[in-house]
Design a protein around this motif. Sequence first.
Motif, mmCIF file in Angstrom:
data_model
loop_
_atom_site.group_PDB
_atom_site.id
_atom_site.type_symbol
_atom_site.label_atom_id
_atom_site.label_comp_id
_atom_site.label_asym_id
_atom_site.label_seq_id
_atom_site.Cartn_x
_atom_site.Cartn_y
_atom_site.Cartn_z
ATOM 1 N N LYS B 109 -30.881 -11.187 109.796
ATOM 2 C CA LYS B 109 -32.180 -11.731 109.374
ATOM 3 C C LYS B 109 -32.001 -12.811 108.331
ATOM 4 O O LYS B 109 -30.934 -12.976 107.743
ATOM 5 N N SER B 112 -38.237 -14.613 105.151
ATOM 6 C CA SER B 112 -39.345 -15.435 105.606
ATOM 7 C C SER B 112 -40.079 -15.920 104.361
ATOM 8 O O SER B 112 -40.813 -15.171 103.728
ATOM 9 N N ARG B 239 -37.215 -12.892 108.935
ATOM 10 C CA ARG B 239 -37.246 -13.422 110.298
ATOM 11 C C ARG B 239 -35.884 -13.205 110.937
ATOM 12 O O ARG B 239 -34.860 -13.261 110.236
ATOM 13 N N PRO B 240 -35.836 -12.988 112.224
ATOM 14 C CA PRO B 240 -34.541 -12.825 112.893
ATOM 15 C C PRO B 240 -33.722 -14.109 112.756
ATOM 16 O O PRO B 240 -34.263 -15.210 112.877
ATOM 17 N N GLU B 241 -32.434 -13.959 112.515
ATOM 18 C CA GLU B 241 -31.505 -15.095 112.469
ATOM 19 C C GLU B 241 -30.936 -15.268 113.882
ATOM 20 O O GLU B 241 -30.078 -14.500 114.316
ATOM 21 N N THR B 255 -41.568 -12.839 119.719
ATOM 22 C CA THR B 255 -41.588 -12.439 118.307
ATOM 23 C C THR B 255 -40.593 -13.238 117.468
ATOM 24 O O THR B 255 -40.554 -13.092 116.249
ATOM 25 N N GLY B 256 -39.749 -14.019 118.135
ATOM 26 C CA GLY B 256 -38.698 -14.747 117.416
ATOM 27 C C GLY B 256 -37.363 -14.033 117.416
ATOM 28 O O GLY B 256 -36.375 -14.547 116.901
ATOM 29 N N GLY B 257 -37.338 -12.840 118.008
ATOM 30 C CA GLY B 257 -36.081 -12.093 118.102
ATOM 31 C C GLY B 257 -35.438 -12.273 119.465
ATOM 32 O O GLY B 257 -36.104 -12.662 120.435
ATOM 33 N N ASP B 281 -31.440 -6.578 113.234
ATOM 34 C CA ASP B 281 -32.620 -7.357 112.834
ATOM 35 C C ASP B 281 -32.824 -8.620 113.662
ATOM 36 O O ASP B 281 -33.904 -9.203 113.635
ATOM 37 N N CYS B 282 -31.799 -9.076 114.406
ATOM 38 C CA CYS B 282 -31.952 -10.322 115.168
ATOM 39 C C CYS B 282 -32.557 -10.089 116.553
ATOM 40 O O CYS B 282 -32.827 -11.049 117.268
ATOM 41 N N GLU B 284 -35.528 -8.381 119.286
ATOM 42 C CA GLU B 284 -36.840 -7.777 119.410
ATOM 43 C C GLU B 284 -36.713 -6.560 120.328
ATOM 44 O O GLU B 284 -35.795 -6.477 121.147
ATOM 45 N N LEU B 295 -40.686 -6.623 116.376
ATOM 46 C CA LEU B 295 -39.466 -6.578 115.572
ATOM 47 C C LEU B 295 -39.428 -5.217 114.891
ATOM 48 O O LEU B 295 -40.423 -4.790 114.315
#
Lengths: 445, 445
Positions: B109, B112, B239-241, B255-257, B281-282, B284, B295
Amino acid sequence: MPKNIVIGGGLAGFHVLEDVLKRAPEQAKNFMLITKEKLGWPSTCGIPFGLAGEYDLKRLEIRPPSYYREKGFDVKTETEVTSINVEDNTVSIGEEKIRYGNLIIATGKKPSLPPIEGIGLEGVYTLTTLTEAFKVEKAMKDAKEAVIIGAGVIGLETAAAFSSRGIKTTVIELMPSVLPLNIDSDMAAIVQKRLEDRGIRVMTSTAVNFINGKEKVESVTAGGREIPADLVVVATGIRPEVELARKAGIEIGETGGIKTDSALHVKKGKTYLSNVYALGDCVEVISGVTYRPVLSALGSTAALQSRVIVDNLLGGKSIVPFYLSPFVTSIAGLQVGSVGATFQTAKNTIGIEPIIGKSTKLTRARYYPGAKQVTVKLLFDCERLIGAQVISEETVAERINLLTIAVMKRLTAKELWLMERCFNPAVSLMTDAIVDAAMDALNKM
Amino acid sequence: MPKNIVIGGGLAGFHVLEDVLKRAPEQAKNFMLITKEKLGWPSTCGIPFGLAGEYDLKRLEIRPPSYYREKGFDVKTETEVTSINVEDNTVSIGEEKIRYGNLIIATGKKPSLPPIEGIGLEGVYTLTTLTEAFKVEKAMKDAKEAVIIGAGVIGLETAAAFSSRGIKTTVIELMPSVLPLNIDSDMAAIVQKRLEDRGIRVMTSTAVNFINGKEKVESVTAGGREIPADLVVVATGIRPEVELARKAGIEIGETGGIKTDSALHVKKGKTYLSNVYALGDCVEVISGVTYRPVLSALGSTAALQSRVIVDNLLGGKSIVPFYLSPFVTSIAGLQVGSVGATFQTAKNTIGIEPIIGKSTKLTRARYYPGAKQVTVKLLFDCERLIGAQVISEETVAERINLLTIAVMKRLTAKELWLMERCFNPAVSLMTDAIVDAAMDALNKM
């Protein structure tokens, strides 16, 4: 309209009144409870901790009869029902007959006393009622050496209490390990060590030969050795108190407890009686692991049965088809719990040798202050959970409650291994002992 | 044979090595882990309690890289993977290309950060790595007044830590209640009261306008008011990296993952790649209450995914189809946990107004010393459990774990009401708050 009559003033009987109050307090006037005792709702489970001095024993009368009378119940104390007559829906108190709408039999238990010479001597007690607890508390004041006969839950809790009050204490158990009905011998060894660390002598695989003394107990002879004792507690188990039911022609099961259907109706002849229920220590239940009749004899079982009966009395439809009888105790600071089959039950009654998973880890992150050890033992048939045992200084009750659902839903070892669990270093471990115990079992499948 | 390469040295990455050690330690030589960090396995969840002084922050490097090297793993620290090339099964470190057998993406992550003026000032920190934790610990030494932006888990745990070290602390939250993603506002009120009792100022429904100062932070303006601050922690989520994955053409979800199948294989084009996994964490995951991507971003989720991936790498077949993401925290001695849907999730994402059952009781018999209050809130769709929230000073984690199974198996309110539970006055209540909360819900059905 005839009242609903509860016979028995133990936890089971009073819990019926409690559930009426919780669900439909305006119905209180339709209920009568008849008890031989003088006291109200007793918490007998709390006796050993009271003897240990954690609180005043008097607090174990959770609510007096007057409380229930004020709520509208008719509570008759120091009153003995002499017969139940299901033909004319009455109970007799001597010459007097009282008609009932529904009858709830909660006659409880009596101690199961072994035929030992000297068991009637002064200074020898059982611990199944508050009245006896007060006697034991008095006897403790002058006692220097005590013997507890029986290393079941009450026996060990009482031993810990005596020891904590400076009484030299010996526990004698016929079986090879302590808590023989609840946990396996490997887990029992952890408990025995704790007792011994507290200075309590534990003699397993040992029979009591005699209780010695003239009028008052002076010693106990066990395994051929004489142990001085001025206080003896016989904690060798209980039997259902079913004489009233038996005399009324109500069927008694093979375990000695009253037979009921899943809604707790009793049976007479070929018929389950729709207006006669029984609950608590006087009934037998169906085991959820062997599916055969057993005695559950736990306060928690009685409380659950009370919910079922009151729901049915109020027009609901509730049943409990089988019982897993989850159990927990606290012995000298060590919490011990189990649910479902032990190894012996699996082998002797189910007919399989269960696959075992075991793990000892911490309850919280290793770096977090106050983390305690926890040992988890899981028993699987081929792949599904049939029993569990947990020992730790914390979080045992809720672990057992979780494992109760897991046994009820027959989760597999893989489901337990891949179970989502919450983590925070202050209160749990990233990979819990339950998860590792499931892995250990998976490795053997 | 090319090694299995793990990218990322957070909890997720190192947990893969842990599971290899637990399952097949002889395979260690087939694994390489590449991390930008200098440190080994970090417990970032433990940071706030370390800042509170419960233990030395250094203990949060659970195991150093040398530990894993000694076990046979190739651990490359302070090394950055610059690209993933799934066409030729390699990762690049600058000019160097390394071929992998399987690839495990655990890039974690990043914070954010809201677009607030002054967020780059000295004295403003986030708390997502141990490295930052050491900086905050240093800054605390001279700090007198702190502002925490965000009343999520990390924000509140950190506020409690600051306050316990004598720093005057204010928490600012945009939403109307604390822990808005985890619990409902009625439950959040209990937490907020605890914080306020400890002298922490909590400002909800409040936006941060500016962070003020020349080089170093001097104050925070929020809701139009200026709050002096020489230390600010921005805890507004993560936020996911996923940049490496995105550049490699791996599909990123809504979701960004990173998108994966139930066995954690990543997707490229129309295909899930059989030798490329992602976890932690990266990624979804699919919610077990809405069945939509979300997430999870919990250490416990990463640990579970690690078990699944390692099992598949070792030839097993494991999946986790959906996630309930049970959660627990400890804030100023108050344990707070939840699982499944909150009221807002139920209303806004599932599309129903759930039936609520709630109860506040004790954790142990009322006469037993040390009994704590516990509040349980249960959320049902029509009749089945879809979410639960628990607050108490003890036994919250295991209650949430139990309720996680209950949500997973979609137990009904009646099943929870008639659930067998173990009782002993020292560790539980005859009729638990969970049972009464189920009853409360039943009364509304």
